[in-house]
Structure formats: structure tokens, C-alpha cells
Write a protein that holds these residues in place. Structure first.
Motif, PDB file in Angstrom:
ATOM      1  N   ASP A 290      37.777  56.142  44.922  1.00 14.78           N
ATOM      2  CA  ASP A 290      38.186  57.118  43.905  1.00 14.78           C
ATOM      3  C   ASP A 290      39.628  57.568  44.065  1.00 14.78           C
ATOM      4  O   ASP A 290      40.376  57.669  43.090  1.00 14.78           O
ATOM      5  N   VAL A 291      40.030  57.871  45.293  1.00 13.36           N
ATOM      6  CA  VAL A 291      41.391  58.362  45.529  1.00 13.36           C
ATOM      7  C   VAL A 291      42.435  57.312  45.164  1.00 13.36           C
ATOM      8  O   VAL A 291      43.408  57.616  44.453  1.00 13.36           O
ATOM      9  N   PRO A 292      42.306  56.050  45.594  1.00 15.92           N
ATOM     10  CA  PRO A 292      43.269  55.034  45.157  1.00 15.92           C
ATOM     11  C   PRO A 292      43.311  54.848  43.641  1.00 15.92           C
ATOM     12  O   PRO A 292      44.379  54.616  43.077  1.00 15.92           O
ATOM     13  N   VAL A 293      42.144  54.967  42.984  1.00 15.98           N
ATOM     14  CA  VAL A 293      42.109  54.841  41.521  1.00 15.98           C
ATOM     15  C   VAL A 293      42.952  55.931  40.872  1.00 15.98           C
ATOM     16  O   VAL A 293      43.777  55.672  39.985  1.00 15.98           O
ATOM     17  N   LEU A 294      42.757  57.164  41.300  1.00 14.20           N
ATOM     18  CA  LEU A 294      43.487  58.286  40.703  1.00 14.20           C
ATOM     19  C   LEU A 294      44.986  58.147  40.935  1.00 14.20           C
ATOM     20  O   LEU A 294      45.789  58.334  40.010  1.00 14.20           O
ATOM     21  N   LEU A 295      45.378  57.794  42.138  1.00 13.51           N
ATOM     22  CA  LEU A 295      46.799  57.655  42.443  1.00 13.51           C
ATOM     23  C   LEU A 295      47.414  56.482  41.690  1.00 13.51           C
ATOM     24  O   LEU A 295      48.542  56.577  41.179  1.00 13.51           O
ATOM     25  N   ALA A 296      46.689  55.361  41.599  1.00 16.64           N
ATOM     26  CA  ALA A 296      47.209  54.200  40.870  1.00 16.64           C
ATOM     27  C   ALA A 296      47.305  54.491  39.374  1.00 16.64           C
ATOM     28  O   ALA A 296      48.237  54.038  38.698  1.00 16.64           O
ATOM     29  N   PHE A 297      46.348  55.253  38.861  1.00 17.24           N
ATOM     30  CA  PHE A 297      46.348  55.600  37.435  1.00 17.24           C
ATOM     31  C   PHE A 297      47.598  56.384  37.061  1.00 17.24           C
ATOM     32  O   PHE A 297      48.130  56.244  35.952  1.00 17.24           O
ATOM     33  N   LEU A 298      48.093  57.200  37.978  1.00 17.85           N
ATOM     34  CA  LEU A 298      49.272  58.010  37.688  1.00 17.85           C
ATOM     35  C   LEU A 298      50.522  57.160  37.527  1.00 17.85           C
ATOM     36  O   LEU A 298      51.504  57.613  36.928  1.00 17.85           O
ATOM     37  N   THR A 299      50.522  55.925  38.033  1.00 13.42           N
ATOM     38  CA  THR A 299      51.715  55.086  37.926  1.00 13.42           C
ATOM     39  C   THR A 299      51.971  54.607  36.503  1.00 13.42           C
ATOM     40  O   THR A 299      53.066  54.112  36.214  1.00 13.42           O
ATOM     41  N   ILE A 300      50.989  54.729  35.604  1.00 12.12           N
ATOM     42  CA  ILE A 300      51.213  54.278  34.227  1.00 12.12           C
ATOM     43  C   ILE A 300      51.828  55.371  33.368  1.00 12.12           C
ATOM     44  O   ILE A 300      52.081  55.148  32.184  1.00 12.12           O
ATOM     45  N   LEU A 301      52.077  56.547  33.949  1.00 13.91           N
ATOM     46  CA  LEU A 301      52.689  57.619  33.165  1.00 13.91           C
ATOM     47  C   LEU A 301      54.054  57.208  32.634  1.00 13.91           C
ATOM     48  O   LEU A 301      54.438  57.589  31.524  1.00 13.91           O
ATOM     49  N   VAL A 302      54.787  56.436  33.415  1.00 15.60           N
ATOM     50  CA  VAL A 302      56.118  56.006  32.986  1.00 15.60           C
ATOM     51  C   VAL A 302      56.029  55.189  31.701  1.00 15.60           C
ATOM     52  O   VAL A 302      56.798  55.402  30.753  1.00 15.60           O
ATOM     53  N   THR A 303      55.088  54.265  31.651  1.00 15.67           N
ATOM     54  CA  THR A 303      54.925  53.447  30.449  1.00 15.67           C
ATOM     55  C   THR A 303      54.424  54.282  29.281  1.00 15.67           C
ATOM     56  O   THR A 303      54.856  54.096  28.133  1.00 15.67           O
TER      57      THR A 303
END
Length: 490
Positions: free
Chosen positions: A275-288
Motif C-alpha cells: 500500500d505505501v509504495p502504491v501511494l507514493l508512486a501514485f503521487l509521481t503522476i501529479l506532474v503529468t
């Protein structure tokens, strides 16, 4: 996106050192504010729980209740969101702003009613206390209002007020939680209550802003459910939104219920290691997300508007072909630029992620770092695929967008399910491959559609008027009849 584009173009084209930074900031507030707020609240509440010594079992239970409320509200909203957005956009285009606030209230009430019928029994069967049940349902309803309200906020131009609403919600959440804990009140209930207060403030801020710009006409309340007709008319849009949601979050549910998930309490399941890696990785698409909204409204939409405007303004064939070539050139240029930006962010997140993960008090281990790297790539590919799908929606290729979204919805949970029975280090590859499938199908469809754009614009339309009067239109007729009879009695 109706309404915000002109203002963003004005800000973006202003002279000055910080004009573009201001445009990016405004876009981030509108399109990514709730996403950022959700992540901030989860991390913030976890921090407060650790500070007061909440045991690990209760801390996981609290996080699960918040996470399930967020995912459940997004699930219900996903089916209605695209159709409601299309309805709001059409009303703005037709200058029928009086329909907006009633439709916001009506669509929110519909989603809440459906959601409570589905989510309420789940909470009861999970064995939550009566206080937790009330607070969790309250949070669920507030989230419905927030997700739905953000779709309408794109029509507003008061960026400072919107930013203030988001920041106030975050700040109040922490202050209320801190104050309640200082009085030695039950930690679990206090923190859950503080989240409800924070999102409640955000909901009130959204309603205030909408009512300020679109005053409520009591005579229009009978049309609160008119948006239901748009679901029948654009049913593919409803399916697209729901399929995207399944693709984005379906792999998480599969992991929760699989060998690497574990029961938290009652029917609540989680997988801390995933769950934690999913949430952190999901935040990387904010730029796009932010760059796409800005690039579309500032660069692509003016070309798009000119191209289709020529069909209505008796443009010559040569003018139309020239405008089409110019529009598609800008589209490809911006799409490639977005892909490079997302690639840069993904590489930066993977390379610098280890140092950041060590600082955060999340109990990160080597396995979680591996998941984070895999999921960063997966969500990066998904972000570009989602941009391509949004362009298909601009061209009203709903069939193509649905094919791409449905393939993603099937592949994401299915491939994740299969990946669980290999080495656990490869768990995130199911979602990564599903995102790649989504990207390839969406790109193929966009290439095929744009090669025959004039044909689809002029020759692929129905020859006669098609009336869509299905279940949701009949539901609208029934609800309008009930409202009319009620008003006559009063």
C-alpha cells in the motif's frame, strides 16, 4: 475543463518572472488539490497516531477506515463523473448556468444514496462501533461532495479562494486532531473525527464557492436530476470512468485479498508492504496531471476550437486541412513533451526515492523499495496513457476510449492476480504490464482516429436524430414527477 482555460491562458501569457509558476500553481490547486490533500491527511493522521503512541493494530485500523472511505467514494463517483462533467460543460456552453448548482446537489445526492446502500452494509458487517459507523459514513458522504464538487470548480476563476479552502481543510484537520488528543479523548475516534471535520470544511468551501458564482434558483430544483439523461446519452462515458477506476485501484484490492494481504479488523484488509509504495508512486503522476491540464488549455484547445469552428463558419477545405495539420502537430508536440517530463520525474523518483523513503517514518524495507520502483514506472506509463485517452475524449471517440479503458480494467486485476503466484518481488509487474497495454491500445486508437479525422467528423455521424431514453432517463422522469407532486402539496 470548461471555463478555466481562458483564465489559465491569461495567467500563462502574463509578463513577469513568476507568471508561469502562478499558472502551474493554479492548475495544481484545481486538478490535483484533492489528491494531494488525501495523501497529506493519511500521512498526517499516521504521524499524529504515532506521536500519541497508538498501537500498531489500531493505527492500521484507522488508516484502513480512511482508505476504504476514499476508495469507496471514488468507486461510486467514477461511474457518474464523466457524464456529470459533460452535463456541466454543455450547460456552460449553452449559457444555462442556473442548472449547475441544482445538478451538483442532485448528482451528489444520487451518489450518496447509492453509496450508502453499498458501503453502509459493508461497515456494519465489519463490526465497527456505532460512533465509527457514523463518522465513516459522514466521511464517505463528504468525500462524494468533494470529488463531485471539484468537477464543477473548473468553471470558476477564484483561484485564491479555492486554494484557501484546500489549505484550510488540511490545517483544521491537524489542529482539531491535536486539540482532541490533548484532552486525552479516545485516539481512534478523535483522529477519525478530525478527518471528518477537515473534509467537511472543504465541502462547505466548495458549496460556498459554487453558490457564490452560480446562485441557486429555487425554481430550478425540479431539474436537479436532469444530469441522469446525460448518463443514457453518453453511457460510454460512464463506463470509461468506471473502467479507469477499476484499472487504477483494482490491483490493490487483489493484493489485499491475496496471499500478501492480511486482515486488519472485520472485513478490512490491507497490505502494508504494497500500500505505501502504491501511494507514493501514485503521487509521481501529479506532474503529468498538472502539465496536461495546462498544456491542453493553453496550447491545444485554441487549435482544437479553431479547427471545429471552421466547419460551422463555412471554412474552405484548404483552411480546414491546414487547421487540422496545425492542431495535430501541436497535439503531438505537447504529448511528446509530457512523456519526457513524466520520464524525468519517474527517473528522479526512482533514483532519489531511496533517500526520501529512509527519511519518512513508514517502515520501508528493501521489498517495498522494489515495489516503489516498479510502480513508479507503471504509474508513469498510465499517466501518459490517460492523457491519450483524454485526447480521444476531446475528439469524442468514446468507443475507442472505452476499448482502451476496458482493456486496462481487465488487465490490471487479472495480471496482478497471476503475478502473486510468482516470486513476491515481481508483484507490481502486473499493474505495470496492464498500464503498458492501456498505453499501446490508446495510442493505436488515437493514431487510427486522427488519420481519418475529417471522416469521423463529417461522415461517421448518425443520419437521423438518436433519442436515448433508458433506465436513467426514466429515473429522471420519476424523480421529477415526485418532486412536482411534493411541491403541489406544499
Amino acid at each position: 475543463m470548461a471555463g478555466i482555460g481562458f483564465e489559465l491562458r491569461k495567467v500563462f501569457n502574463q509578463k513577469g518572472l513568476f507568471s508561469r509558476a502562478k499558472a502551474y500553481g493554479y492548475t495544481g490547486v484545481i486538478y490535483a488539490g484533492p489528491m494531494i490533500l488525501g495523501g497529506t491527511l493519511i500521512f498526517g493522521i499516521s504521524y499524529l497516531a504515532n506521536r500519541v503512541g497508538l498501537n500498531r493494530a489500531d493505527s492500521n485500523y484507522l488508516t484502513s477506515m480512511i482508505t476504504y472511505a476514499i476508495l469507496s467514494s471514488l468507486t461510486v463517483n467514477s461511474f457518474f463523473s464523466y457524464a456529470v462533467t459533460r452535463f456541466a460543460s454543455d450547460m456552460l456552453y449553452e449559457e444555462k448556468e442556473a442548472y449547475l448548482l441544482p445538478s451538483f446537489l442532485g448528482s451528489s445526492a444520487t451518489m450518496i444514496g447509492l453509496g450508502v446502500l453499498l458501503y453502509g452494509p459493508f461497515l456494519i458487517l465489519s463490526g465497527v462501533t456505532i460512533v465509527q459507523l457514523i463518522l465513516n459514513l459522514t466521511l464517505f458522504m463528504e468525500l462524494i461532495f468533494v470529488w463531485n464538487g471539484v468537477q464543477y470548480l473548473t468553471a470558476l476563476k477564484d483561484y485564491k479562494a479555492i486554494l484557501l479552502a484546500f489549505l484550510s481543510a488540511s490545517l483544521v484537520t491537524f489542529l482539531v486532531g491535536w486539540c482532541l488528543l490533548s484532552f486525552k479523548l479516545p485516539v481512534l475516534t478523535s483522529l477519525l473525527f478530525s478527518v471528518c471535520v477537515g473534509y467537511g470544511l472543504m465541502f462547505l468551501g466548495i458549496v460556498y464557492l459554487l453558490s457564490r458564482y452560480f446562485p441557486l434558483d429555487l425554481g430550478m430544483l425540479d431539474e436537479s436530476f436532469l444530469f441522469l439523461k446525460w448518463i443514457d446519452k453518453f453511457f460510454d462515458l460512464a463506463l470509461i470512468g468506471f473502467c479507469l477506476h477499476i484499472g487504477i485501484f483494482g490491483h490493490i484490492l487483489v493484493v489485499w485479498l491475496g496471499p500478501w494481504g492480511s486482515p486488519v479488523r472485520g472485513l478490512f484488509f490491507a497490505s502494508q508492504v504494497y500500500d505505501v509504495p502504491v501511494l507514493l508512486a501514485f503521487l509521481t503522476i501529479l506532474v503529468t496531471t498538472i502539465n496536461f491540464a495546462l498544456a491542453t488549455e493553453v496550447h491545444f484547445y485554441p487549435k482544437y476550437k479553431r479547427y471545429y469552428g471552421l466547419f460551422n463558419e463555412k471554412g474552405t477545405l484548404s483552411d480546414i486541412k491546414e487547421a487540422e495539420e496545425e492542431m495535430l502537430t501541436v497535439m503531438m508536440r505537447e504529448l511528446i513533451a509530457l512523456a519526457w517530463k513524466q520520464l524525468f520525474v519517474t527517473i528522479l523518483a526512482i533514483s532519489a526515492g531511496n533517500a526520501l523513503l529512509d527519511v519518512l517514518p513508514l517502515g520501508i524495507n528493501d521489498l517495498m523499495r522494489g515495489y516503489f520502483r516498479i510502480l513508479c514506472v507503471g504509474y508513469g506509463i498510465y499517466a501518459i496513457a490517460n492523457v491519450i485517452l483524454s485526447i480521444l475524449l476531446y475528439f469524442t471517440d468514446y468507443k475507442g476510449a472505452l476499448i482502451a479503458a476496458a482493456s486496462f480494467a481487465i488487465a490490471s486485476p487479472l495480471l496482478t492476480f497471476v503475478s502473486q503466484y510468482f516470486n513476491r518481488a515481481f508483484l507490481g509487474f502486473g499493474f505495470l504490464v496492464a498500464a503498458a497495454i492501456f498505453f499501446l491500445i490508446a495510442l493505436w486508437r488515437l493514431d487510427r482516429f486522427t488519420k481519418k479525422l475529417m471522416y469521423y467528423t463529417l461522415s461517421a455521424q448518425p443520419m437521423t436524430l438518436v433519442v436515448h431514453h433508458g433506465f436513467f432517463s426514466r429515473l429522471y422522469d420519476y424523480l421529477k414527477g415526485v418532486g412536482s407532486r411534493a411541491s403541489q402539496k406544499t
